[in-house]
Design a protein around this motif. Structure first.
Motif, PDB file in Angstrom:
ATOM      1  N   GLY A 262      -3.272  12.084   9.778  1.00 36.75           N
ATOM      2  CA  GLY A 262      -2.919  10.684   9.695  1.00 36.75           C
ATOM      3  C   GLY A 262      -2.668  10.266   8.265  1.00 36.75           C
ATOM      4  O   GLY A 262      -3.038  10.970   7.319  1.00 36.75           O
ATOM      5  N   PRO A 263      -2.019   9.140   8.048  1.00 36.93           N
ATOM      6  CA  PRO A 263      -1.774   8.652   6.688  1.00 36.93           C
ATOM      7  C   PRO A 263      -3.086   8.398   5.957  1.00 36.93           C
ATOM      8  O   PRO A 263      -4.058   7.916   6.539  1.00 36.93           O
TER       9      PRO A 263
ATOM     10  N   LEU B  31       0.915  -3.411   9.422  1.00 31.71           N
ATOM     11  CA  LEU B  31       1.651  -2.789   8.327  1.00 31.71           C
ATOM     12  C   LEU B  31       3.096  -2.573   8.736  1.00 31.71           C
ATOM     13  O   LEU B  31       3.370  -2.095   9.828  1.00 31.71           O
TER      14      LEU B  31
ATOM     15  N   PHE C  89       4.525   7.146   2.244  1.00 32.16           N
ATOM     16  CA  PHE C  89       5.022   5.913   2.830  1.00 32.16           C
ATOM     17  C   PHE C  89       4.563   4.727   1.992  1.00 32.16           C
ATOM     18  O   PHE C  89       3.395   4.658   1.599  1.00 32.16           O
TER      19      PHE C  89
ATOM     20  N   ALA D  29       1.713  -5.052   3.716  1.00 36.89           N
ATOM     21  CA  ALA D  29       0.516  -5.324   4.504  1.00 36.89           C
ATOM     22  C   ALA D  29       0.361  -6.792   4.831  1.00 36.89           C
ATOM     23  O   ALA D  29       0.384  -7.646   3.954  1.00 36.89           O
TER      24      ALA D  29
ATOM     25  N   GLN E  47       0.827  11.277   3.745  1.00 35.58           N
ATOM     26  CA  GLN E  47       0.584  11.912   5.032  1.00 35.58           C
ATOM     27  C   GLN E  47       0.913  13.398   4.947  1.00 35.58           C
ATOM     28  O   GLN E  47       2.081  13.778   4.787  1.00 35.58           O
TER      29      GLN E  47
ATOM     30  N   PHE F 207      -4.808   6.570   2.595  1.00 33.89           N
ATOM     31  CA  PHE F 207      -4.633   5.559   1.558  1.00 33.89           C
ATOM     32  C   PHE F 207      -4.622   6.199   0.174  1.00 33.89           C
ATOM     33  O   PHE F 207      -5.466   7.047  -0.140  1.00 33.89           O
TER      34      PHE F 207
ATOM     35  N   PHE G  65       6.029  -0.263   7.697  1.00 36.34           N
ATOM     36  CA  PHE G  65       6.195   0.959   6.933  1.00 36.34           C
ATOM     37  C   PHE G  65       7.657   1.242   6.631  1.00 36.34           C
ATOM     38  O   PHE G  65       8.545   0.974   7.443  1.00 36.34           O
ATOM     39  N   GLY G  66       7.870   1.854   5.471  1.00 36.49           N
ATOM     40  CA  GLY G  66       9.165   2.436   5.178  1.00 36.49           C
ATOM     41  C   GLY G  66       9.316   3.754   5.918  1.00 36.49           C
ATOM     42  O   GLY G  66       8.387   4.227   6.573  1.00 36.49           O
ATOM     43  N   GLY G  67      10.497   4.361   5.804  1.00 40.89           N
ATOM     44  CA  GLY G  67      10.790   5.578   6.537  1.00 40.89           C
ATOM     45  C   GLY G  67      10.105   6.812   5.992  1.00 40.89           C
ATOM     46  O   GLY G  67      10.038   7.817   6.685  1.00 40.89           O
TER      47      GLY G  67
ATOM     48  N   TYR H  82       0.725   5.222   1.144  1.00 37.57           N
ATOM     49  CA  TYR H  82      -0.017   6.191   1.917  1.00 37.57           C
ATOM     50  C   TYR H  82       0.592   7.576   1.721  1.00 37.57           C
ATOM     51  O   TYR H  82       1.808   7.722   1.530  1.00 37.57           O
TER      52      TYR H  82
ATOM     53  N   ILE I 276       0.847  -1.188   0.000  1.00 31.21           N
ATOM     54  CA  ILE I 276       0.000   0.000   0.000  1.00 31.21           C
ATOM     55  C   ILE I 276       0.881   1.236   0.000  1.00 31.21           C
ATOM     56  O   ILE I 276       1.935   1.253   0.648  1.00 31.21           O
TER      57      ILE I 276
END
Lengths: 109, 113
Positions: free
Chosen positions: A43-44, A97, A89, A93, A38, A46, A99-101, A36, A34
């Motif tokens: 918040g993130p 999740l 990001f 999933a 932000q 989709f 997440f990358g940085g 995202y 996924i």
């Protein structure tokens, strides 16, 4: 262990140009990803997702590409607009999740 | 509601105090997640609830952190004896089922002085 990481921490792009955000993942068994967005103080949100049985998926002005051979994911934003300025990001999933940085996209007028 | 809501939006507390953060997931979503995001960083998984199953607490950083989900809906994240390093944005997300797309709330910004 599992990890999802990004190549570039900051991307500066001219308004109207295309943006490409890259992401690497290490778990070859991952089958769902996924992206995202932000924005500051929120918040993130989709953007788009892709399953491992696909190489490409398109949305409105966004395209996600998946290269399972090199475990690489990218998000392309067409005709980048000021409202696209945000941190993006990628996430792997599963039940949770990973997440990358994040990559910050700055759109220059 | 239309989306995931969280309260309070901001919380300032003193070191050593307990805090409670609340999350209202999207109606009908069976899965609920808590994450922590430090300034300028990615998201750190804390805990995951799925229906009536035992929660996945594998991300909780210490025993000062706990969470409940009552009635399969609202969730509360509790941090006891807060420390300055607990300062972060705490994000809640929900999904229709576990493993599906998660939708995030706006977060609670916690500052521990």
């Amino acid at each position: 262990g599992e990890s999802v990481g990004l190549h570039l921490p900051t991307l500066s792009v001219q308004e109207g140009d295309n943006s490409i955000i890259n992401c690497a993942y290490s778990n070859s068994a991952s089958d769902y990803f996924i992206w995202y967005k932000q924005e500051s103080g929120k918040g993130p949100q989709f953007i788009i997702d892709i399953r491992s049985n696909m190489d490409k998926r398109q949305g409105q002005r966004v395209t996600v590409l998946l290269n399972k051979t090199v475990k690489h994911l990218s998000l392309q934003i067409a005709a980048t607009q000021p409202g696209d300025s945000a941190v993006y990001f990628c996430a792997e999933a599963g039940n949770k999740l990973t997440f990358g940085g994040g990559t910050r996209v700055l759109v220059k007028p | 509601g239309a989306g995931v809501s969280q309260s309070p939006s901001n919380k300032v507390t003193e070191k050593g105090k307990d805090v409670e953060l609340r999350c209202d997931p999207i109606s009908g979503h069976t899965a609920l997640y808590w994450y922590r995001q430090s300034l300028g960083q990615g998201l750190e998984f804390l805990i995951y609830f799925q229906g009536n199953s035992a929660p996945d607490k594998s991300g909780l950083p210490s025993d000062r952190f706990s969470a409940e989900r009552t009635g399969g809906s609202v969730s509360t994240l509790t941090i006891q004896r807060t420390q300055q390093e607990d300062s972060a944005v705490y994000l809640c997300a929900s999904s229709l089922q576990g493993g599906e797309t998660q939708y995030f709330g706006p977060g609670t910004r916690l500052l521990v002085l």
